[in-house]
Design a protein around this motif. Structure first.
Motif, PDB file in Angstrom:
ATOM      1  N   PHE A 197       0.649  -1.118   0.030  1.00 11.81           N
ATOM      2  CA  PHE A 197      -0.012  -0.140  -0.010  1.00 11.81           C
ATOM      3  C   PHE A 197       0.775   1.163  -0.055  1.00 11.81           C
ATOM      4  CE2 PHE A 197      -2.654  -3.109   2.020  1.00 11.81           C
ATOM      5  CZ  PHE A 197      -3.817  -3.276   1.205  1.00 11.81           C
ATOM      6  N   LEU A 198       2.170   1.271   0.427  1.00 21.03           N
ATOM      7  CA  LEU A 198       3.007   2.448   0.318  1.00 21.03           C
ATOM      8  C   LEU A 198       4.189   2.395  -0.541  1.00 21.03           C
ATOM      9  CD1 LEU A 198       3.046   2.789   4.310  1.00 21.03           C
ATOM     10  CD2 LEU A 198       1.331   3.685   2.708  1.00 21.03           C
ATOM     11  N   ASP A 199       4.654   3.736  -0.736  1.00 16.83           N
ATOM     12  CA  ASP A 199       5.727   3.757  -1.748  1.00 16.83           C
ATOM     13  C   ASP A 199       6.980   4.011  -0.669  1.00 16.83           C
ATOM     14  OD1 ASP A 199       7.565   4.063  -3.722  1.00 16.83           O
ATOM     15  OD2 ASP A 199       7.256   6.279  -3.863  1.00 16.83           O
ATOM     16  N   VAL A 200       7.473   2.838  -0.009  1.00 19.82           N
ATOM     17  CA  VAL A 200       8.765   2.863   1.065  1.00 19.82           C
ATOM     18  C   VAL A 200       9.405   1.656   1.070  1.00 19.82           C
ATOM     19  CG1 VAL A 200       7.138   4.230   2.544  1.00 19.82           C
ATOM     20  CG2 VAL A 200       6.918   1.953   2.838  1.00 19.82           C
ATOM     21  N   GLN A 201      10.358   1.732   1.474  1.00 23.65           N
ATOM     22  CA  GLN A 201      11.406   0.542   1.766  1.00 23.65           C
ATOM     23  C   GLN A 201      11.560   0.408   3.284  1.00 23.65           C
ATOM     24  OE1 GLN A 201      14.932   1.018  -0.660  1.00 23.65           O
ATOM     25  NE2 GLN A 201      15.945  -0.806   0.508  1.00 23.65           N
ATOM     26  N   LEU A 202      11.210  -0.765   3.663  1.00 26.40           N
ATOM     27  CA  LEU A 202      11.655  -1.105   5.232  1.00 26.40           C
ATOM     28  C   LEU A 202      12.694  -2.204   5.136  1.00 26.40           C
ATOM     29  CD1 LEU A 202       7.978  -1.829   6.498  1.00 26.40           C
ATOM     30  CD2 LEU A 202       9.264   0.451   6.218  1.00 26.40           C
ATOM     31  N   GLU A 203      13.766  -1.774   6.121  1.00 29.23           N
ATOM     32  CA  GLU A 203      14.711  -2.620   6.250  1.00 29.23           C
ATOM     33  C   GLU A 203      14.938  -3.263   7.628  1.00 29.23           C
ATOM     34  OE1 GLU A 203      18.136  -0.382   5.042  1.00 29.23           O
ATOM     35  OE2 GLU A 203      17.396   0.169   3.235  1.00 29.23           O
ATOM     36  N   TYR A 204      15.234  -4.498   7.785  1.00 28.03           N
ATOM     37  CA  TYR A 204      15.392  -5.041   9.144  1.00 28.03           C
ATOM     38  C   TYR A 204      16.522  -4.900   9.823  1.00 28.03           C
ATOM     39  CZ  TYR A 204      15.353  -8.933  12.479  1.00 28.03           C
ATOM     40  OH  TYR A 204      15.341  -9.963  13.745  1.00 28.03           O
ATOM     41  N   ALA A 205      16.371  -4.038  11.118  1.00 28.58           N
ATOM     42  CA  ALA A 205      17.649  -3.651  11.728  1.00 28.58           C
ATOM     43  C   ALA A 205      18.055  -4.735  12.844  1.00 28.58           C
ATOM     44  CB  ALA A 205      17.354  -2.352  12.239  1.00 28.58           C
ATOM     45  N   GLY A 206      17.325  -5.625  12.864  1.00 31.95           N
ATOM     46  CA  GLY A 206      17.636  -6.599  14.233  1.00 31.95           C
ATOM     47  C   GLY A 206      16.306  -6.764  15.277  1.00 31.95           C
ATOM     48  N   PHE A 207      17.022  -7.364  16.485  1.00 37.45           N
ATOM     49  CA  PHE A 207      15.858  -7.275  17.519  1.00 37.45           C
ATOM     50  C   PHE A 207      16.529  -7.541  18.762  1.00 37.45           C
ATOM     51  CE2 PHE A 207      17.386 -11.689  17.261  1.00 37.45           C
ATOM     52  CZ  PHE A 207      16.861 -12.482  18.575  1.00 37.45           C
ATOM     53  N   ILE A 208      15.526  -6.957  19.901  1.00 37.86           N
ATOM     54  CA  ILE A 208      16.026  -6.940  21.193  1.00 37.86           C
ATOM     55  C   ILE A 208      14.993  -7.883  22.248  1.00 37.86           C
ATOM     56  CG2 ILE A 208      16.633  -5.584  23.377  1.00 37.86           C
ATOM     57  CD1 ILE A 208      18.156  -4.639  20.744  1.00 37.86           C
ATOM     58  N   PRO A 209      15.645  -8.987  22.690  1.00 37.98           N
ATOM     59  CA  PRO A 209      14.919  -9.979  23.377  1.00 37.98           C
ATOM     60  C   PRO A 209      14.333  -9.444  24.557  1.00 37.98           C
ATOM     61  CG  PRO A 209      17.316 -10.514  23.755  1.00 37.98           C
ATOM     62  CD  PRO A 209      17.311  -9.282  22.881  1.00 37.98           C
ATOM     63  N   GLN A 210      13.388 -10.215  24.928  1.00 39.76           N
ATOM     64  CA  GLN A 210      12.733  -9.801  26.420  1.00 39.76           C
ATOM     65  C   GLN A 210      13.828 -10.400  27.348  1.00 39.76           C
ATOM     66  OE1 GLN A 210       9.656  -8.960  27.163  1.00 39.76           O
ATOM     67  NE2 GLN A 210       8.279  -9.566  25.765  1.00 39.76           N
ATOM     68  N   ASP A 211      14.156  -9.507  28.461  1.00 38.46           N
ATOM     69  CA  ASP A 211      15.310  -9.824  29.203  1.00 38.46           C
ATOM     70  C   ASP A 211      14.996  -9.011  30.587  1.00 38.46           C
ATOM     71  OD1 ASP A 211      17.644 -10.175  30.612  1.00 38.46           O
ATOM     72  OD2 ASP A 211      18.755  -9.459  28.901  1.00 38.46           O
ATOM     73  N   ARG A 212      14.900  -9.993  31.558  1.00 45.79           N
ATOM     74  CA  ARG A 212      14.443  -9.568  32.887  1.00 45.79           C
ATOM     75  C   ARG A 212      15.820  -8.391  33.495  1.00 45.79           C
ATOM     76  NH1 ARG A 212      17.405 -12.381  36.983  1.00 45.79           N
ATOM     77  NH2 ARG A 212      18.670 -14.095  36.351  1.00 45.79           N
ATOM     78  N   PHE A 213      16.673  -8.530  32.716  1.00 47.26           N
ATOM     79  CA  PHE A 213      17.896  -7.526  33.212  1.00 47.26           C
ATOM     80  C   PHE A 213      17.541  -6.157  32.962  1.00 47.26           C
ATOM     81  CE2 PHE A 213      20.178 -11.553  33.700  1.00 47.26           C
ATOM     82  CZ  PHE A 213      20.683 -11.400  34.973  1.00 47.26           C
ATOM     83  N   LEU A 214      16.796  -6.166  31.932  1.00 47.74           N
ATOM     84  CA  LEU A 214      16.175  -4.666  31.369  1.00 47.74           C
ATOM     85  C   LEU A 214      15.342  -4.163  32.492  1.00 47.74           C
ATOM     86  CD1 LEU A 214      15.372  -5.031  27.701  1.00 47.74           C
ATOM     87  CD2 LEU A 214      16.675  -3.454  28.591  1.00 47.74           C
ATOM     88  N   ASN A 215      14.609  -4.789  33.022  1.00 49.52           N
ATOM     89  CA  ASN A 215      13.851  -4.255  34.078  1.00 49.52           C
ATOM     90  C   ASN A 215      14.470  -4.030  35.334  1.00 49.52           C
ATOM     91  OD1 ASN A 215      11.598  -4.783  32.625  1.00 49.52           O
ATOM     92  ND2 ASN A 215      11.218  -6.693  33.247  1.00 49.52           N
ATOM     93  N   LYS A 216      15.524  -4.890  35.768  1.00 49.16           N
ATOM     94  CA  LYS A 216      16.198  -4.754  36.907  1.00 49.16           C
ATOM     95  C   LYS A 216      17.046  -3.156  36.760  1.00 49.16           C
ATOM     96  CE  LYS A 216      18.171  -7.775  38.926  1.00 49.16           C
ATOM     97  NZ  LYS A 216      19.154  -9.193  39.357  1.00 49.16           N
ATOM     98  N   ALA A 217      17.736  -3.104  35.483  1.00 46.17           N
ATOM     99  CA  ALA A 217      18.607  -2.009  35.111  1.00 46.17           C
ATOM    100  C   ALA A 217      17.535  -0.697  35.134  1.00 46.17           C
ATOM    101  CB  ALA A 217      19.267  -2.063  33.769  1.00 46.17           C
ATOM    102  N   ASP A 218      16.403  -0.749  34.608  1.00 44.78           N
ATOM    103  CA  ASP A 218      15.272   0.232  34.828  1.00 44.78           C
ATOM    104  C   ASP A 218      15.130   0.787  36.132  1.00 44.78           C
ATOM    105  OD1 ASP A 218      15.147   0.400  32.030  1.00 44.78           O
ATOM    106  OD2 ASP A 218      13.390  -0.663  31.868  1.00 44.78           O
ATOM    107  N   ALA A 219      14.900  -0.084  36.982  1.00 44.94           N
ATOM    108  CA  ALA A 219      14.733  -0.049  38.379  1.00 44.94           C
ATOM    109  C   ALA A 219      15.609   0.821  39.074  1.00 44.94           C
ATOM    110  CB  ALA A 219      14.271  -1.318  39.166  1.00 44.94           C
ATOM    111  N   ALA A 220      16.941   0.683  38.445  1.00 45.14           N
ATOM    112  CA  ALA A 220      18.127   1.133  39.355  1.00 45.14           C
ATOM    113  C   ALA A 220      18.319   2.557  38.352  1.00 45.14           C
ATOM    114  CB  ALA A 220      19.274  -0.002  39.178  1.00 45.14           C
TER     115      ALA A 220
END
Length: 275
Positions: A197-220
């Motif tokens: 539907f659009l005149d665009v080019q999307l490129e896959y840049a990778g992914f970030i997994p679910q990680d409980r250490f993200l929540n721990k870092a956010d809390a700190a």
């Protein structure tokens, strides 16, 4: 003088980890020896400083009021990154018009330090500021989770940026997913609809997994890349930074307002954005 690579990090909706991506991408690029400037461009609801436990005295609202220069508001973050803080809870900053966004963009040309990369953490959703800052960047990195609302809003964001700002190329980062296969599948679904539907080019840049250490870092109030450098999330952000390092600066004139007006591109003939 070397050109500055400018990456706008955005999302169709809030709550998808956009600011976390901006902060950790900046940290990992700095770990790779890059001089990094991180701008909080969520002008009225700033949260980069909150996420990192910083308490800046000045922010972009004071620059617009003429109380200080943009150099005066810079604060140092993890891994030596420089941060431009925005205001939080100031309604008028969230309602700035295109002319005022352009004033902020032009103010960046007065910065005294030279940088290799500028990461711009935009507001979530579709607004004048998101369009303005994305239009002024070389690359637009759209953060998308597996939620249907995130996918739908990301599509709407891409559609508006393409229609209103003429942006044609977008990098897609899948966040909060469980595997590479899940990440690729979600990207392909979004890409299929965009190509239809659009005149665009999307490129896959990778992914970030679910990680409980993200929540721990956010809390700190720390970046996971700084607090838990061996965690799955930190390693994924490191891979993202390696990927970003390979993105070449686009060539050819863009006709767009660009950050670091005089310094973004070494020669006028090279000026260009991935639009």
């Amino acid at each position: 003088m070397n050109p500055v690579k400018v990456i706008s990090v955005t999302s169709g909706k809030g709550g998808v980890g956009k600011t976390n991506v901006s902060v950790n991408l900046a940290c990992q690029l700095a770990r790779r020896g890059r001089r990094v400037l991180l701008m909080d461009a969520d002008l009225g609801l700033a949260n980069v400083d909150i996420m990192l436990g910083l308490r800046p005295k000045w922010n972009l609202s004071h620059v617009l009021e003429g109380k200080c220069s943009i150099d005066d508001i810079l604060v140092e973050g993890p891994n030596g990154i420089s941060i431009i803080p925005a205001a939080s809870g100031i309604k008028k900053m969230a309602e700035l018009g295109p002319d005022q966004h352009a004033s902020i963009i032009n103010a960046l040309s007065t910065l005294n330090d030279d940088y290799d990369v500028m990461v711009v953490d935009t507001a979530a959703g579709i607004s004048d500021s998101v369009v303005s800052f994305s239009q002024a960047s070389h690359y637009v990195l759209v953060v998308v989770t597996d939620e249907l609302t995130s996918m739908a809003d990301a599509y709407a964001l891409i559609k508006v940026m393409n229609r209103d700002a003429g942006i044609r190329r977008f990098k897609i980062l899948r966040n909060m997913v469980n595997s590479h296969d899940q990440a690729r599948d979600g990207f392909e679904r979004l890409n299929e609809v965009a190509q239809r539907f659009l005149d665009v080019q999307l490129e896959y840049a990778g992914f970030i997994p679910q990680d409980r250490f993200l929540n721990k870092a956010d809390a700190a109030q720390k970046a996971v890349s700084e607090m838990y450098p061996g965690s799955d999330a930190a390693l994924a952000f490191r891979a993202l930074a390696e990927n970003v390092d390979k993105w070449s600066l686009p060539e050819g004139p863009s006709g767009k307002i660009e950050f670091f007006v005089d310094r973004m591109i070494a020669e006028p003939s090279q000026a260009g954005a991935a639009m």
